[in-house]
Motif scaffolding. Structure first.
Motif, mmCIF file in Angstrom:
data_model
loop_
_atom_site.group_PDB
_atom_site.id
_atom_site.type_symbol
_atom_site.label_atom_id
_atom_site.label_comp_id
_atom_site.label_asym_id
_atom_site.label_seq_id
_atom_site.Cartn_x
_atom_site.Cartn_y
_atom_site.Cartn_z
ATOM 1 N N ARG A 77 -11.531 -5.394 -7.585
ATOM 2 C CA ARG A 77 -10.562 -5.928 -6.633
ATOM 3 C C ARG A 77 -9.406 -4.958 -6.425
ATOM 4 O O ARG A 77 -8.972 -4.709 -5.293
ATOM 5 C CB ARG A 77 -10.044 -7.280 -7.126
ATOM 6 C CG ARG A 77 -9.107 -7.971 -6.140
ATOM 7 C CD ARG A 77 -8.946 -9.435 -6.455
ATOM 8 N NE ARG A 77 -8.616 -9.677 -7.848
ATOM 9 C CZ ARG A 77 -9.431 -10.273 -8.726
ATOM 10 N NH1 ARG A 77 -10.614 -10.692 -8.347
ATOM 11 N NH2 ARG A 77 -9.058 -10.469 -9.977
ATOM 12 N N GLU A 78 -8.918 -4.352 -7.500
ATOM 13 C CA GLU A 78 -7.801 -3.415 -7.382
ATOM 14 C C GLU A 78 -8.182 -2.172 -6.589
ATOM 15 O O GLU A 78 -7.379 -1.627 -5.828
ATOM 16 C CB GLU A 78 -7.303 -3.019 -8.777
ATOM 17 C CG GLU A 78 -6.541 -4.108 -9.504
ATOM 18 C CD GLU A 78 -5.319 -4.578 -8.725
ATOM 19 O OE1 GLU A 78 -4.589 -3.716 -8.185
ATOM 20 O OE2 GLU A 78 -5.103 -5.798 -8.636
ATOM 21 N N ILE A 79 -9.413 -1.703 -6.753
ATOM 22 C CA ILE A 79 -9.859 -0.539 -5.985
ATOM 23 C C ILE A 79 -9.887 -0.867 -4.499
ATOM 24 O O ILE A 79 -9.373 -0.112 -3.660
ATOM 25 C CB ILE A 79 -11.251 -0.076 -6.458
ATOM 26 C CG1 ILE A 79 -11.192 0.443 -7.887
ATOM 27 C CG2 ILE A 79 -11.791 1.014 -5.531
ATOM 28 C CD1 ILE A 79 -12.554 0.670 -8.507
ATOM 29 N N TRP A 83 -7.576 0.904 -1.562
ATOM 30 C CA TRP A 83 -8.141 1.549 -0.376
ATOM 31 C C TRP A 83 -7.578 0.908 0.890
ATOM 32 O O TRP A 83 -7.250 1.600 1.859
ATOM 33 C CB TRP A 83 -9.667 1.407 -0.383
ATOM 34 C CG TRP A 83 -10.362 2.281 -1.378
ATOM 35 C CD1 TRP A 83 -9.805 3.249 -2.170
ATOM 36 C CD2 TRP A 83 -11.752 2.263 -1.695
ATOM 37 N NE1 TRP A 83 -10.773 3.830 -2.964
ATOM 38 C CE2 TRP A 83 -11.972 3.243 -2.696
ATOM 39 C CE3 TRP A 83 -12.840 1.506 -1.251
ATOM 40 C CZ2 TRP A 83 -13.243 3.496 -3.234
ATOM 41 C CZ3 TRP A 83 -14.092 1.745 -1.785
ATOM 42 C CH2 TRP A 83 -14.286 2.736 -2.759
ATOM 43 N N TRP A 84 -7.476 -0.413 0.889
ATOM 44 C CA TRP A 84 -6.971 -1.134 2.056
ATOM 45 C C TRP A 84 -5.527 -0.736 2.350
ATOM 46 O O TRP A 84 -5.172 -0.425 3.493
ATOM 47 C CB TRP A 84 -7.087 -2.627 1.778
ATOM 48 C CG TRP A 84 -6.558 -3.544 2.844
ATOM 49 C CD1 TRP A 84 -6.286 -3.250 4.143
ATOM 50 C CD2 TRP A 84 -6.262 -4.931 2.681
ATOM 51 N NE1 TRP A 84 -5.833 -4.364 4.804
ATOM 52 C CE2 TRP A 84 -5.818 -5.404 3.933
ATOM 53 C CE3 TRP A 84 -6.340 -5.811 1.604
ATOM 54 C CZ2 TRP A 84 -5.434 -6.734 4.130
ATOM 55 C CZ3 TRP A 84 -5.970 -7.131 1.812
ATOM 56 C CH2 TRP A 84 -5.526 -7.587 3.057
ATOM 57 N N GLN A 85 -4.691 -0.727 1.338
ATOM 58 C CA GLN A 85 -3.287 -0.363 1.543
ATOM 59 C C GLN A 85 -3.151 1.047 2.099
ATOM 60 O O GLN A 85 -2.339 1.312 2.997
ATOM 61 C CB GLN A 85 -2.526 -0.507 0.228
ATOM 62 C CG GLN A 85 -2.333 -1.953 -0.211
ATOM 63 C CD GLN A 85 -1.875 -2.078 -1.644
ATOM 64 O OE1 GLN A 85 -1.939 -1.129 -2.422
ATOM 65 N NE2 GLN A 85 -1.426 -3.269 -2.014
ATOM 66 N N VAL A 94 -5.269 -0.658 11.621
ATOM 67 C CA VAL A 94 -5.738 -1.384 10.447
ATOM 68 C C VAL A 94 -4.635 -2.303 9.951
ATOM 69 O O VAL A 94 -3.541 -1.849 9.595
ATOM 70 C CB VAL A 94 -6.152 -0.414 9.319
ATOM 71 C CG1 VAL A 94 -6.564 -1.189 8.065
ATOM 72 C CG2 VAL A 94 -7.296 0.479 9.786
ATOM 73 N N ALA A 95 -4.904 -3.602 9.958
ATOM 74 C CA ALA A 95 -3.918 -4.568 9.487
ATOM 75 C C ALA A 95 -3.736 -4.432 7.982
ATOM 76 O O ALA A 95 -4.709 -4.338 7.236
ATOM 77 C CB ALA A 95 -4.362 -5.979 9.831
ATOM 78 N N GLY A 96 -2.484 -4.427 7.543
ATOM 79 C CA GLY A 96 -2.182 -4.293 6.120
ATOM 80 C C GLY A 96 -2.179 -5.623 5.404
ATOM 81 O O GLY A 96 -2.272 -6.686 6.028
#
Length: 294
Positions: A77-79, A83-85, A94-96
């Protein structure tokens, strides 16, 4: 008896060592050619471990049908969230994590997967491929048996003739840990490409040997270390390794175009060519001039 050993990253579970080295070698040769240097194919080998992550056969077609509900491990989950952030910081489209207007699903993992699927970095990758990728990173970092077997693959390839280790993505973690454990291999040049080594709370804090007071151990047998990253590489969240691993590292930025994490443009980069040439006893052509360094 290879002078150059290559170490791949995630997503190679259906490939093979011979296949990969034949794919990587022309790109490596192009990077070296920018400095007027040639290396025979016979002097290049690959540390391959992708088969360790190949799923067993099942009734479905392709990868196992993974979805957001299968991401229950904190590391995975943290990975994904990291990546998303990073993708949200780099791409306006890309929505944060703080933007709830465009991604309405209440589940944070599903929101991360949805957002990443709209990023240029992960364009075309299915949810199951993204989950499979983070799972490989998590398994290496948290499953001792997997780590030992991957490390043994490295031992089987590096020889007394090896002068340069070129490692991409998760492979940079594999190479770093192996070189720390084998300080008897003297004067190795390490070249890391798109490395996640300095990503704290996910990779950095789980390294073996463990960092002490925020500083990681220098791999004893390494004489020179070049770290090369694209500014848009989401996996290489921390572009400069020097602050965490030592001021002797040559941290360089390159531009890989649309495929920021792809190993091929990393290998063809002039900076990578210079790093490998230097490790083979050449001096490079000095044309970098510091413009790609941080």
């Amino acid at each position: 008896m290879s002078r150059i050993v290559l170490v791949h990253g995630i997503g190679q579970q259906v490939s093979g060592g011979r296949t990969l080295v034949e794919s990587w070698y022309p790109c490596l040769a192009d990077g070296l050619a920018l400095h007027g240097v040639q290396v025979d194919r016979a002097e290049v080998d690959m540390t391959f471990y992708g088969d360790l992550f190949r799923p067993a056969g099942h009734r479905g077609v392709g990868l196992p049908d993974l979805d957001a509900s299968d991401v229950t491990d904190d590391v995975e989950r943290e990975i994904l969230l990291a990546w998303w952030q990073q993708a949200a910081r780099q791409e306006e489209g890309v929505a944060g994590p703080a933007d709830r207007t465009r991604l309405r699903t209440p589940y944070i993992v599903q929101r991360a997967l949805n957002a990443l699927s709209h990023s240029s970095f992960f364009a075309g990758l299915s949810e199951r491929l993204m989950i499979s990728s983070v799972r490989q990173v998590r398994r290496y970092l948290t499953e001792p048996a997997v780590r030992r077997e991957v490390q043994s693959r490295m031992t089987a390839v590096v020889t007394d003739r090896t002068e340069v280790v070129v490692a991409h993505s998760l492979g940079s973690v594999v190479a770093y840990e192996w070189l720390c454990a084998h300080a008897e291999r003297r004067d190795i040049t390490l070249v890391t490409l798109g490395s996640p080594l300095a990503v704290r709370n996910i990779v950095f804090d789980r390294l073996q040997p463990a960092p002490v007071r925020g500083r990681a151990q220098w791999p004893g047998g390494v004489g020179t270390w070049w770290n090369i990253a694209d500014r848009g590489d989401v996996v290489a969240l921390v572009k400069a390794l020097g602050p965490a691993f030592g001021d002797r590292i040559e941290d360089c930025l390159v531009h890989n175009g649309a495929k920021a994490h792809d190993v091929r443009p990393y290998l063809t980069a002039r900076e990578t060519g210079e790093a490998v040439v230097t490790g083979l006893g050449g001096g490079g052509d000095g044309s970098r001039g510091g413009s790609g360094r941080r």
